[in-house]
Scaffold this active site. Structure first.
Site, PDB file in Angstrom:
ATOM      1  CE  LYS A 122      -3.897  -2.322   2.179  1.00  0.00           C
ATOM      2  NZ  LYS A 122      -4.812  -2.481   3.320  1.00  0.00           N
ATOM      3  CD  GLN A 138      -3.689  -4.254   6.522  1.00  0.00           C
ATOM      4  OE1 GLN A 138      -3.937  -3.161   6.014  1.00  0.00           O
ATOM      5  NE2 GLN A 138      -3.862  -5.383   5.857  1.00  0.00           N
ATOM      6  CG  ASP A 173      -9.758  -0.178   5.359  1.00  0.00           C
ATOM      7  OD1 ASP A 173      -9.437  -0.599   4.235  1.00  0.00           O
ATOM      8  OD2 ASP A 173      -9.060  -0.338   6.381  1.00  0.00           O
TER       9      ASP A 173
END
Ligand code: L34
Length: 292
Positions: free
Chosen positions: A53, A97, A120
């Site tokens: 990422k 995460q 997200d």
């Protein structure tokens, strides 16, 4: 022989589009997208995903900030990090995460993320908007799959789709997105899981299968019909002494056996994974553009 859905190549193409947009922002003196990522603990898979990422941010010209915390961080301390990110005007969007250590509630963390920065799309507000078809951040993995189906012009309307796995981040949002009345959508969706009876009877009727179970080679050739579209979300590490890392990546799908029978199939690696990263960049760009 199936056509490959090349997520790596498609990601390159789309990320090139993002890069050009960022160059325009630079020319116009507009703010550059800035993504922050919080990584708790030292899960090797998470480290690898986060690395991809951050690297992709650099490639397209986004700013990025990585915040690393020890696995024994308290939930309170992590909530404090989130509070700071919510308040930080420089950061357009951020992610925490997953998975998190067991002593931390993922639900409480997701609830604390400012919905406008939730790139997200995991906050209940954003998942609710998605469910109603309102403008929002769509979770990266299902969004990446929708983008693949779109760019490869794979027909979905009226098709039978079986989603295997009901996780909050893949199976559940995927089943909703595919069922909605959109350009990519209008599928008749069956969401299957560990209590499903006779999965094979369902998958044999499926035009599109999304496998997100987390078990290597779970979907076998006898379970699919001729010409099915196969989307493999699994990324399983299998010991392999012949590789320098000591393992190789295997999907939830028996790729070699399904490839001759399917019409389209995603590889692992190089399929859904890179599209997840690209979709996160898309959401970050979107968060930044809302401010312009
Ligand atoms: N908060 N947690 C949060 N957001 C997410 O969107 C994720 N996900 C999933 C796990 N936890 C998360 C990811 O980032 C899965 N995921 C993800 C991201 C990137 C890749 C795979 C999964 C990826 O880059 N895959 C490469 C290979 C990676 C490797 O070598 O290990 C591929 O080609 O598939």
């Amino acid at each position: 022989m199936a056509q490959l859905l090349d997520g790596k190549q498609l990601s390159k193409t789309i990320q090139e589009e993002f890069k050009q947009e960022v160059q325009e922002f630079n020319t116009k003196g507009l703010k550059i997208p800035h993504l922050a990522a919080v990584l708790v603990g030292d899960n090797p898979a998470s480290q690898s995903y986060i690395r991809n990422k951050i690297k992709s941010c650099e490639r397209v010209g986004f700013q990025s900030t990585l915040i690393k915390k020890e696995a024994d961080i308290t939930e309170e301390a992590l909530l404090e990090v989130i509070k700071e990110l919510n308040a930080n005007e420089e950061i357009d969007g951020y992610i925490v995460q997953l998975p998190l250590p067991k002593h931390i509630s993922e639900d409480r963390i997701n609830l604390a993320i400012e919905p406008d920065k939730d790139v997200d799309g995991f906050h209940p507000m954003n998942l609710g908007k998605m469910t109603l078809g309102l403008d929002t951040f769509i979770p990266a993995t299902p969004f990446g799959i929708m983008t693949m189906l779109d760019r490869y012009n794979i027909p979905t309307s009226g098709k039978n789709c079986v989603v295997i796995g009901r996780s909050n981040i893949v199976g559940t949002p995927m089943s909703i997105l595919l069922s909605r009345n959109n350009k990519v959508g209008n599928c008749t969706v069956t969401l299957t899981h560990s209590r499903t009876k006779d999965l094979k009877a369902l998958t044999l009727e499926a035009d599109i299968i999304v496998a997100a179970i987390g078990r290597a080679n779970f979907l076998t050739a006898d379970m699919i019909k001729e010409g099915a579209v196969i989307i493999d979300v699994g990324i399983n590490r299998v010991d392999d002494a012949s590789r320098k890392r000591g393992y190789r990546l295997v999907g939830d799908v028996d790729f070699a056996a399904l490839e001759p029978k399917a019409s389209y199939i995603t590889p692992v690696p190089g399929g859904v994974g890179p599209m997840t990263v690209t979709s996160l960049l898309y959401n970050t760009l979107k968060a930044c553009k809302r401010k312009h």
